[in-house]
Design an enzyme around this catalytic site. Sequence first.
Site, PDB file in Angstrom:
ATOM      1  N   ASP A   1     -11.541  -9.680  14.257  1.00 29.40           N
ATOM      2  CA  ASP A   1     -10.871  -8.654  15.110  1.00 29.40           C
ATOM      3  C   ASP A   1     -11.291  -7.482  14.495  1.00 29.40           C
TER       4      ASP A   1
ATOM      5  N   LYS B   1       5.208  -2.208  12.107  1.00 32.27           N
ATOM      6  CA  LYS B   1       5.617  -0.908  12.111  1.00 32.27           C
ATOM      7  C   LYS B   1       6.306  -0.735  13.535  1.00 32.27           C
TER       8      LYS B   1
ATOM      9  N   ILE C   1       6.378  -6.974   2.155  1.00 29.85           N
ATOM     10  CA  ILE C   1       6.641  -7.848   3.252  1.00 29.85           C
ATOM     11  C   ILE C   1       8.049  -8.437   3.289  1.00 29.85           C
TER      12      ILE C   1
ATOM     13  N   GLU D   1      10.507  -5.534   4.367  1.00 27.71           N
ATOM     14  CA  GLU D   1      10.103  -4.980   5.691  1.00 27.71           C
ATOM     15  C   GLU D   1      10.766  -6.070   6.642  1.00 27.71           C
TER      16      GLU D   1
ATOM     17  N   THR E   1       4.594 -13.958  -0.535  1.00 30.83           N
ATOM     18  CA  THR E   1       4.434 -13.929  -1.859  1.00 30.83           C
ATOM     19  C   THR E   1       3.213 -13.465  -2.292  1.00 30.83           C
TER      20      THR E   1
ATOM     21  N   ALA F   1      -3.616   0.220   3.363  1.00 32.10           N
ATOM     22  CA  ALA F   1      -4.772   0.703   4.253  1.00 32.10           C
ATOM     23  C   ALA F   1      -5.265   1.859   4.060  1.00 32.10           C
TER      24      ALA F   1
ATOM     25  N   HIS G   1      14.293  25.624   6.360  1.00 31.91           N
ATOM     26  CA  HIS G   1      15.707  25.034   6.350  1.00 31.91           C
ATOM     27  C   HIS G   1      16.527  24.707   7.686  1.00 31.91           C
TER      28      HIS G   1
HETATM   29  C1  LIG Z   1       2.365  -7.893   7.192  1.00 37.44           C
HETATM   30  C2  LIG Z   1       1.474  -6.384   6.628  1.00 37.44           C
HETATM   31  C3  LIG Z   1       2.143  -5.276   6.836  1.00 37.44           C
HETATM   32  C4  LIG Z   1       1.433  -4.279   6.021  1.00 37.44           C
HETATM   33  N1  LIG Z   1       1.736  -2.903   6.450  1.00 37.44           N
HETATM   34  C5  LIG Z   1       1.027  -2.089   5.741  1.00 37.44           C
HETATM   35  C6  LIG Z   1       1.446  -0.497   5.885  1.00 37.44           C
HETATM   36  O1  LIG Z   1       2.523  -0.230   6.451  1.00 37.44           O
HETATM   37  N2  LIG Z   1       0.651   0.453   5.247  1.00 37.44           N
HETATM   38  C7  LIG Z   1      -0.308   0.104   4.578  1.00 37.44           C
HETATM   39  O2  LIG Z   1      -0.978   1.203   4.191  1.00 37.44           O
HETATM   40  N3  LIG Z   1      -0.896  -1.226   4.417  1.00 37.44           N
HETATM   41  C8  LIG Z   1      -0.087  -2.130   4.877  1.00 37.44           C
HETATM   42  N4  LIG Z   1      -0.502  -3.194   4.742  1.00 37.44           N
HETATM   43  C9  LIG Z   1      -1.787  -3.573   3.923  1.00 37.44           C
HETATM   44  C10 LIG Z   1      -2.968  -3.311   4.797  1.00 37.44           C
HETATM   45  O3  LIG Z   1      -2.987  -4.145   5.775  1.00 37.44           O
HETATM   46  C11 LIG Z   1      -4.150  -3.574   3.837  1.00 37.44           C
HETATM   47  O4  LIG Z   1      -4.182  -3.055   2.682  1.00 37.44           O
HETATM   48  C12 LIG Z   1      -5.542  -3.274   4.826  1.00 37.44           C
HETATM   49  O5  LIG Z   1      -5.447  -4.068   5.932  1.00 37.44           O
HETATM   50  C13 LIG Z   1      -6.857  -3.609   3.921  1.00 37.44           C
HETATM   51  O6  LIG Z   1      -7.954  -2.946   4.599  1.00 37.44           O
HETATM   52  P1  LIG Z   1      -9.281  -3.815   4.359  1.00 37.44           P
HETATM   53  O7  LIG Z   1     -10.251  -2.979   5.156  1.00 37.44           O
HETATM   54  O8  LIG Z   1      -9.420  -3.857   2.891  1.00 37.44           O
HETATM   55  O9  LIG Z   1      -9.089  -5.137   4.678  1.00 37.44           O
HETATM   56  P2  LIG Z   1      -8.659  -6.051   5.919  1.00 37.44           P
HETATM   57  O10 LIG Z   1      -7.726  -5.189   6.693  1.00 37.44           O
HETATM   58  O11 LIG Z   1      -8.151  -7.412   5.507  1.00 37.44           O
HETATM   59  O12 LIG Z   1     -10.078  -6.264   6.834  1.00 37.44           O
HETATM   60  C14 LIG Z   1     -11.039  -7.063   6.539  1.00 37.44           C
HETATM   61  C15 LIG Z   1     -11.922  -7.712   7.471  1.00 37.44           C
HETATM   62  O13 LIG Z   1     -13.148  -8.207   7.082  1.00 37.44           O
HETATM   63  C16 LIG Z   1     -13.462  -9.232   8.027  1.00 37.44           C
HETATM   64  N5  LIG Z   1     -14.341 -10.200   7.268  1.00 37.44           N
HETATM   65  C17 LIG Z   1     -13.919 -10.614   6.012  1.00 37.44           C
HETATM   66  N6  LIG Z   1     -15.136 -11.172   5.560  1.00 37.44           N
HETATM   67  C18 LIG Z   1     -16.214 -11.045   6.431  1.00 37.44           C
HETATM   68  C19 LIG Z   1     -17.514 -11.453   6.561  1.00 37.44           C
HETATM   69  N7  LIG Z   1     -18.006 -12.356   5.661  1.00 37.44           N
HETATM   70  N8  LIG Z   1     -18.086 -11.151   7.928  1.00 37.44           N
HETATM   71  C20 LIG Z   1     -17.559 -10.559   8.682  1.00 37.44           C
HETATM   72  N9  LIG Z   1     -16.163 -10.032   8.639  1.00 37.44           N
HETATM   73  C21 LIG Z   1     -15.449 -10.413   7.515  1.00 37.44           C
HETATM   74  C22 LIG Z   1     -11.993  -9.869   8.498  1.00 37.44           C
HETATM   75  O14 LIG Z   1     -12.216 -10.595   9.483  1.00 37.44           O
HETATM   76  C23 LIG Z   1     -11.167  -8.690   8.463  1.00 37.44           C
HETATM   77  O15 LIG Z   1     -11.232  -7.892   9.813  1.00 37.44           O
HETATM   78  C24 LIG Z   1       0.111  -4.376   5.297  1.00 37.44           C
HETATM   79  C25 LIG Z   1      -0.132  -5.763   5.244  1.00 37.44           C
HETATM   80  C26 LIG Z   1       0.464  -6.929   5.995  1.00 37.44           C
HETATM   81  C27 LIG Z   1       0.089  -8.165   5.617  1.00 37.44           C
HETATM   82  N1  LIG Z   2       4.375  -0.642   3.885  1.00 39.58           N
HETATM   83  C1  LIG Z   2       3.514  -1.071   3.233  1.00 39.58           C
HETATM   84  O1  LIG Z   2       2.631  -0.472   2.713  1.00 39.58           O
HETATM   85  C2  LIG Z   2       3.068  -2.715   3.239  1.00 39.58           C
HETATM   86  C3  LIG Z   2       3.808  -3.561   3.880  1.00 39.58           C
HETATM   87  C4  LIG Z   2       3.489  -4.812   3.925  1.00 39.58           C
HETATM   88  C5  LIG Z   2       2.522  -5.220   3.062  1.00 39.58           C
HETATM   89  N2  LIG Z   2       1.806  -4.561   2.129  1.00 39.58           N
HETATM   90  C6  LIG Z   2       0.626  -4.887   1.197  1.00 39.58           C
HETATM   91  O2  LIG Z   2       0.393  -6.269   1.362  1.00 39.58           O
HETATM   92  C7  LIG Z   2       0.381  -6.735   0.258  1.00 39.58           C
HETATM   93  C8  LIG Z   2       1.186  -8.281   0.243  1.00 39.58           C
HETATM   94  O3  LIG Z   2       2.768  -8.020   0.383  1.00 39.58           O
HETATM   95  P1  LIG Z   2       3.838  -8.832  -0.028  1.00 39.58           P
HETATM   96  O4  LIG Z   2       4.959  -8.389   0.148  1.00 39.58           O
HETATM   97  O5  LIG Z   2       3.444 -10.326   0.244  1.00 39.58           O
HETATM   98  O6  LIG Z   2       3.462  -9.001  -1.682  1.00 39.58           O
HETATM   99  P2  LIG Z   2       4.281  -8.260  -3.064  1.00 39.58           P
HETATM  100  O7  LIG Z   2       3.261  -8.598  -4.115  1.00 39.58           O
HETATM  101  O8  LIG Z   2       4.542  -6.930  -2.607  1.00 39.58           O
HETATM  102  O9  LIG Z   2       5.255  -9.193  -3.379  1.00 39.58           O
HETATM  103  C9  LIG Z   2       5.422 -10.463  -3.329  1.00 39.58           C
HETATM  104  C10 LIG Z   2       6.559 -11.165  -4.259  1.00 39.58           C
HETATM  105  O10 LIG Z   2       6.846 -12.341  -4.145  1.00 39.58           O
HETATM  106  C11 LIG Z   2       7.141 -12.844  -5.314  1.00 39.58           C
HETATM  107  N3  LIG Z   2       6.816 -14.303  -5.483  1.00 39.58           N
HETATM  108  C12 LIG Z   2       5.728 -14.641  -5.636  1.00 39.58           C
HETATM  109  N4  LIG Z   2       5.757 -16.330  -5.529  1.00 39.58           N
HETATM  110  C13 LIG Z   2       6.932 -16.663  -5.530  1.00 39.58           C
HETATM  111  C14 LIG Z   2       7.646 -17.908  -5.256  1.00 39.58           C
HETATM  112  N5  LIG Z   2       6.944 -19.054  -5.274  1.00 39.58           N
HETATM  113  N6  LIG Z   2       9.028 -17.768  -5.204  1.00 39.58           N
HETATM  114  C15 LIG Z   2       9.488 -16.669  -5.044  1.00 39.58           C
HETATM  115  N7  LIG Z   2       9.003 -15.314  -5.025  1.00 39.58           N
HETATM  116  C16 LIG Z   2       7.575 -15.258  -5.296  1.00 39.58           C
HETATM  117  C17 LIG Z   2       6.650 -11.879  -6.389  1.00 39.58           C
HETATM  118  O11 LIG Z   2       7.223 -11.920  -7.420  1.00 39.58           O
HETATM  119  C18 LIG Z   2       6.769 -10.720  -5.605  1.00 39.58           C
HETATM  120  O12 LIG Z   2       7.732  -9.712  -5.940  1.00 39.58           O
HETATM  121  C19 LIG Z   2       1.183  -5.678  -0.903  1.00 39.58           C
HETATM  122  O13 LIG Z   2       0.471  -5.695  -1.839  1.00 39.58           O
HETATM  123  C20 LIG Z   2       1.303  -4.572  -0.277  1.00 39.58           C
HETATM  124  O14 LIG Z   2       0.528  -3.713  -0.755  1.00 39.58           O
HETATM  125  C21 LIG Z   2       1.994  -3.197   2.330  1.00 39.58           C
END
Ligand SMILES: Cc1cc2nc3c(=O)[nH]c(=O)nc-3n(C[C@H](O)[C@H](O)[C@H](O)COP(=O)(O)OP(=O)(O)OC[C@H]3O[C@@H](n4cnc5c(N)ncnc54)[C@H](O)[C@@H]3O)c2cc1C
Ligand SMILES: NC(=O)c1ccc[n+]([C@@H]2O[C@H](COP(=O)([O-])OP(=O)(O)OC[C@H]3O[C@@H](n4cnc5c(N)ncnc54)[C@H](O)[C@@H]3O)[C@@H](O)[C@H]2O)c1
Length: 476
Positions: A38, A52, A187, A190, A275, A330, A458
Amino acid sequence: MAEFDYDLIIVGAGVGGHGAALHAVKQGLKTAIIEAKDMGGTCVNRGCVPSKALLAASGRVRELQDTNHLQSLGVNVGNVSFDHSAIAQHAQSLVEKIRGDMSNSLNRLKVDTINGWGKVVAPQKVSVLTEEGEKTITGRDIMLSPGSTPFVPPGIQLDGKTVYTSDDALKLSWIPDWIAIIGSGYIGLEFSDIYSALGSEITMIEALDKLMPGFDRDIAKIAERVLIKPRDIETYSGVLAKSVKPGSPVVIELADAKTKEITEVLEVDAALVATGRVPATKNIGLETIGVETDRRGYIPVNDNLQVVSNGEPVPNLWAIGDATGKMMLAHAASAQGISAVENICGNHHQVNYRAIPAAAFTHPEISYVGLTEDAAKELGKEEGFPVKSVRTYFKANSKALAEGEEDGVAKIIYRQDTGELLGAHIIGMHASDLIQEAANAIASGEPVQNLAFNVHTHPTLSEVLDEAFKRAEVKS
Ligand SMILES: Cc1cc2nc3c(=O)[nH]c(=O)nc-3n(C[C@H](O)[C@H](O)[C@H](O)COP(=O)(O)OP(=O)(O)OC[C@H]3O[C@@H](n4cnc5c(N)ncnc54)[C@H](O)[C@@H]3O)c2cc1C
Ligand SMILES: NC(=O)c1ccc[n+]([C@@H]2O[C@H](COP(=O)([O-])OP(=O)(O)OC[C@H]3O[C@@H](n4cnc5c(N)ncnc54)[C@H](O)[C@@H]3O)[C@@H](O)[C@H]2O)c1
């Protein structure tokens, strides 16, 4: 005839790859982007954007159900109800809108988007497995941005319905009465905000000794007081979810994280596995060109984002985003994409990771930029400079009081000899927006004694940081 089909081929159209493509076109590079699934990747489809949207809706539910708070402002509301499938639809519509906007922006700029699995097959050559078959294209430079996927520890079985990762949680198919959230990182936090607002009872399980281990200690303590204790959330730390079996009930074996001995068995309605994430670096052709990922699967890069093999940069090969393991955010991914394009164009550029802010979009929010106080003190000890911190409180801020949102603290950490800002941490209303001022100050190197002269509107929440800058004591 041109030597290559493209100046730049990007593998992966997440926020990182997309940001790189936009910047590449601006620099006059003929660009193709390959996406297997996607447009927008994790952030848009399974991450930042839908989460969000869920947080926005569930946050409103929480606010409207807090009758004491509303009455303190003189407001009375009737019964508040919500439809979880309509909330899920709000998130899905937003995903589709943003995904469409991203595709359109690439089309408008004449970036070729190729749907299929991309793989490096030789230097400057990528094969793409599309629905129509395999094709090979050449590029002067290749950038890998394959992103990451959820990490599921061994012993945990997913079924996508009762035991799931954020990928499925974001669909909000149901609201379990009792959910275990495994992991207290971004995660976990949130989703505990979303589920607790929508009425679930939560058990949060964290393997490390303290909850929210990634955050500054002071802030994590306040977060526990504000985001966990007053809610229907029971917590375990130093405890592993050793095995999780889906079904009705979901059965979770808890073990002491140190001894690995089973200490308790929980039976809950659902479990969210939060995790951490792992890089998606398998089957992208790294081995064909002799590149080894590191122990955890990340693509090794140098400060210019060139892929490194045996300590040397591989010519014309770049990697960005979650797959590099620098900062899984991101905006960090797209900052890396822009930086790599600058380097491709011969304009030396490096990302300053210390100036990249991050936020958890809970209610209230948590945000930070730069070092934690512990890390700053450690650095000060190593490099021989004094480190100080200042805290300021939302309860002393007129705007926060007017909103009835006095739960909050900002902390800045700085070098006492030069005033250099080393880190800032905020918990409180709109912390995710407030942190930008500190991030910009770190990026520009503006010391706190200069920041103290900037005039803030302010009454605004921005005065919480203003107050901290003014109270900092620099002694050169
Ligand atoms: C639940 C959740 C909430 C998050 N909230 C935030 C947030 O609020 N703020 C924030 O900054 N970050 C947030 N993140 C983290 C953020 O989503 C990632 O850091 C970001 O998406 C990373 O971007 P990227 O471009 O490196 O990879 P990705 O977004 O993972 O994109 C990689 C893309 O590459 C494609 N791809 C992989 N291999 C291939 C291949 N061989 N050929 C073609 N396509 C391929 C995949 O399909 C994918 O679409 C959140 C993550 C999660 C899981
Ligand atoms: N608002 C944001 O920017 C946002 C929101 C969501 C995710 N993300 C990104 O996505 C990534 C993944 O998020 P996440 O929350 O999964 O990872 P995280 O690394 O932030 O937290 C994972 C937690 O799980 C614990 N853990 C691991 N294995 C376990 C087990 N077996 N039992 C109990 N606890 C265990 C770890 O000690 C750690 O504290 C993050 O690195 C973050 O940068 C960012």
